[in-house]
Design a protein around this motif. Structure first.
Motif, PDB file in Angstrom:
ATOM      1  N   GLY A 103       0.721  -1.166  -0.390  1.00  0.00           N
ATOM      2  CA  GLY A 103      -0.210  -0.300  -0.297  1.00  0.00           C
ATOM      3  C   GLY A 103       0.514   1.378   0.149  1.00  0.00           C
ATOM      4  O   GLY A 103       0.498   2.469  -0.386  1.00  0.00           O
ATOM      5  N   GLU A 104       2.490   1.398  -0.009  1.00  0.00           N
ATOM      6  CA  GLU A 104       3.428   2.605  -0.103  1.00  0.00           C
ATOM      7  C   GLU A 104       3.704   2.200  -1.362  1.00  0.00           C
ATOM      8  O   GLU A 104       3.992   1.635  -1.424  1.00  0.00           O
ATOM      9  CB  GLU A 104       4.353   1.945   1.171  1.00  0.00           C
ATOM     10  N   ILE A 105       4.080   3.841  -1.781  1.00  0.00           N
ATOM     11  CA  ILE A 105       4.528   3.978  -3.443  1.00  0.00           C
ATOM     12  C   ILE A 105       5.517   4.293  -2.685  1.00  0.00           C
ATOM     13  O   ILE A 105       5.790   5.367  -2.329  1.00  0.00           O
ATOM     14  CB  ILE A 105       2.970   4.510  -3.886  1.00  0.00           C
ATOM     15  N   SER A 106       6.731   4.094  -3.905  1.00  0.00           N
ATOM     16  CA  SER A 106       8.354   4.747  -3.791  1.00  0.00           C
ATOM     17  C   SER A 106       8.257   4.939  -5.225  1.00  0.00           C
ATOM     18  O   SER A 106       7.777   4.108  -6.270  1.00  0.00           O
ATOM     19  CB  SER A 106       8.951   3.622  -3.667  1.00  0.00           C
ATOM     20  N   HIS A 107       9.014   5.795  -5.918  1.00  0.00           N
ATOM     21  CA  HIS A 107       9.090   5.309  -7.160  1.00  0.00           C
ATOM     22  C   HIS A 107      10.725   4.584  -7.725  1.00  0.00           C
ATOM     23  O   HIS A 107      11.333   4.107  -6.577  1.00  0.00           O
ATOM     24  CB  HIS A 107       9.880   7.348  -7.666  1.00  0.00           C
ATOM     25  N   PHE A 108      10.775   4.763  -9.212  1.00  0.00           N
ATOM     26  CA  PHE A 108      11.759   4.028  -9.500  1.00  0.00           C
ATOM     27  C   PHE A 108      12.403   4.503 -10.499  1.00  0.00           C
ATOM     28  O   PHE A 108      11.007   5.143 -11.947  1.00  0.00           O
ATOM     29  CB  PHE A 108      11.702   3.092  -9.803  1.00  0.00           C
ATOM     30  N   SER A 109      13.862   4.275 -11.490  1.00  0.00           N
ATOM     31  CA  SER A 109      13.917   4.628 -12.981  1.00  0.00           C
ATOM     32  C   SER A 109      15.293   4.213 -13.176  1.00  0.00           C
ATOM     33  O   SER A 109      15.754   2.839 -12.210  1.00  0.00           O
ATOM     34  CB  SER A 109      14.316   5.839 -12.851  1.00  0.00           C
ATOM     35  N   GLY A 110      15.383   3.299 -14.120  1.00  0.00           N
ATOM     36  CA  GLY A 110      16.414   2.481 -14.468  1.00  0.00           C
ATOM     37  C   GLY A 110      16.974   2.717 -14.358  1.00  0.00           C
ATOM     38  O   GLY A 110      18.330   3.828 -13.768  1.00  0.00           O
ATOM     39  N   GLY A 111      18.039   1.652 -13.570  1.00  0.00           N
ATOM     40  CA  GLY A 111      19.288   1.283 -13.286  1.00  0.00           C
ATOM     41  C   GLY A 111      18.705   1.064 -12.070  1.00  0.00           C
ATOM     42  O   GLY A 111      19.614   0.372 -10.841  1.00  0.00           O
ATOM     43  N   ASP A 112      17.650   1.216 -10.988  1.00  0.00           N
ATOM     44  CA  ASP A 112      17.349   0.505 -10.340  1.00  0.00           C
ATOM     45  C   ASP A 112      17.292  -0.456  -9.579  1.00  0.00           C
ATOM     46  O   ASP A 112      17.054  -1.643 -10.615  1.00  0.00           O
ATOM     47  CB  ASP A 112      16.172   1.262  -9.519  1.00  0.00           C
ATOM     48  N   VAL A 113      17.235  -1.297  -8.693  1.00  0.00           N
ATOM     49  CA  VAL A 113      17.103  -2.737  -8.144  1.00  0.00           C
ATOM     50  C   VAL A 113      16.153  -2.672  -7.411  1.00  0.00           C
ATOM     51  O   VAL A 113      16.773  -2.154  -6.251  1.00  0.00           O
ATOM     52  CB  VAL A 113      18.801  -3.358  -8.012  1.00  0.00           C
ATOM     53  N   LEU A 114      15.372  -3.389  -7.210  1.00  0.00           N
ATOM     54  CA  LEU A 114      13.972  -3.250  -6.040  1.00  0.00           C
ATOM     55  C   LEU A 114      14.504  -4.200  -5.422  1.00  0.00           C
ATOM     56  O   LEU A 114      14.537  -5.639  -6.869  1.00  0.00           O
ATOM     57  CB  LEU A 114      13.199  -3.168  -6.423  1.00  0.00           C
ATOM     58  N   ILE A 115      14.696  -4.764  -4.419  1.00  0.00           N
ATOM     59  CA  ILE A 115      14.269  -6.354  -3.468  1.00  0.00           C
ATOM     60  C   ILE A 115      13.066  -6.088  -2.876  1.00  0.00           C
ATOM     61  O   ILE A 115      12.505  -6.024  -2.184  1.00  0.00           O
ATOM     62  CB  ILE A 115      15.764  -6.374  -2.935  1.00  0.00           C
ATOM     63  N   VAL A 116      12.087  -7.368  -3.392  1.00  0.00           N
ATOM     64  CA  VAL A 116      10.963  -7.589  -2.863  1.00  0.00           C
ATOM     65  C   VAL A 116      10.758  -8.599  -1.455  1.00  0.00           C
ATOM     66  O   VAL A 116      11.415  -9.531  -2.301  1.00  0.00           O
ATOM     67  CB  VAL A 116       9.797  -7.467  -3.526  1.00  0.00           C
ATOM     68  N   GLU A 117      10.697  -8.226  -0.564  1.00  0.00           N
ATOM     69  CA  GLU A 117      10.858  -9.190   0.389  1.00  0.00           C
ATOM     70  C   GLU A 117       9.840 -10.674   0.808  1.00  0.00           C
ATOM     71  O   GLU A 117       8.777 -10.232   0.134  1.00  0.00           O
ATOM     72  CB  GLU A 117      10.524  -8.780   1.734  1.00  0.00           C
ATOM     73  N   ALA A 118       9.802 -11.312   0.868  1.00  0.00           N
ATOM     74  CA  ALA A 118       9.134 -12.875   0.687  1.00  0.00           C
ATOM     75  C   ALA A 118       7.623 -11.567   1.365  1.00  0.00           C
ATOM     76  O   ALA A 118       7.902 -11.230   2.947  1.00  0.00           O
ATOM     77  CB  ALA A 118       9.922 -13.533   1.565  1.00  0.00           C
ATOM     78  N   GLY A 119       6.340 -12.541   1.525  1.00  0.00           N
ATOM     79  CA  GLY A 119       5.517 -12.035   1.822  1.00  0.00           C
ATOM     80  C   GLY A 119       5.030 -10.355   1.710  1.00  0.00           C
ATOM     81  O   GLY A 119       3.606 -10.026   1.856  1.00  0.00           O
TER      82      GLY A 119
END
Length: 98
Positions: A61-77
């Protein structure tokens, strides 16, 4: 969610104790949302390598911005999906215990 950049990960993108189980490359058109109408979680982490474009990542439910070159690690759950502002090309990696 943890955020980094490809430039910060000189030793490579990895999570100790996990290996890649599956993955792919996806393109989202501007305004397109992945998994828009349902909760989307995994029992293990998922890594997104943002190759190009910009957008928003929705995590629990929270929003963050990303752009090319970013690495997003989504945790389990964590409930997650991406929303493209411009055309977004991403590599996604589903992990499993090593």
């Amino acid at each position: 969610m943890r955020r980094s950049t490809l430039a910060d990960m000189r030793a490579g993108v990895s999570l100790p104790g996990f290996r890649v189980a599956s993955g792919g490359v996806s393109t989202l058109r501007p305004g397109q949302v992945s998994h828009a109408h349902e909760a989307h979680t995994h029992v293990d982490p998922e890594i997104f390598l943002i190759l190009s474009g910009s957008g928003k990542v929705h995590i629990n439910g929270e929003i963050s911005h990303f752009s090319g070159g970013d690495v997003l690690i989504v945790e389990a759950g964590e409930d997650h999906h991406l929303e493209a502002v411009s055309e977004v090309v991403t590599t996604w990696l589903h992990l499993e215990p090593a």
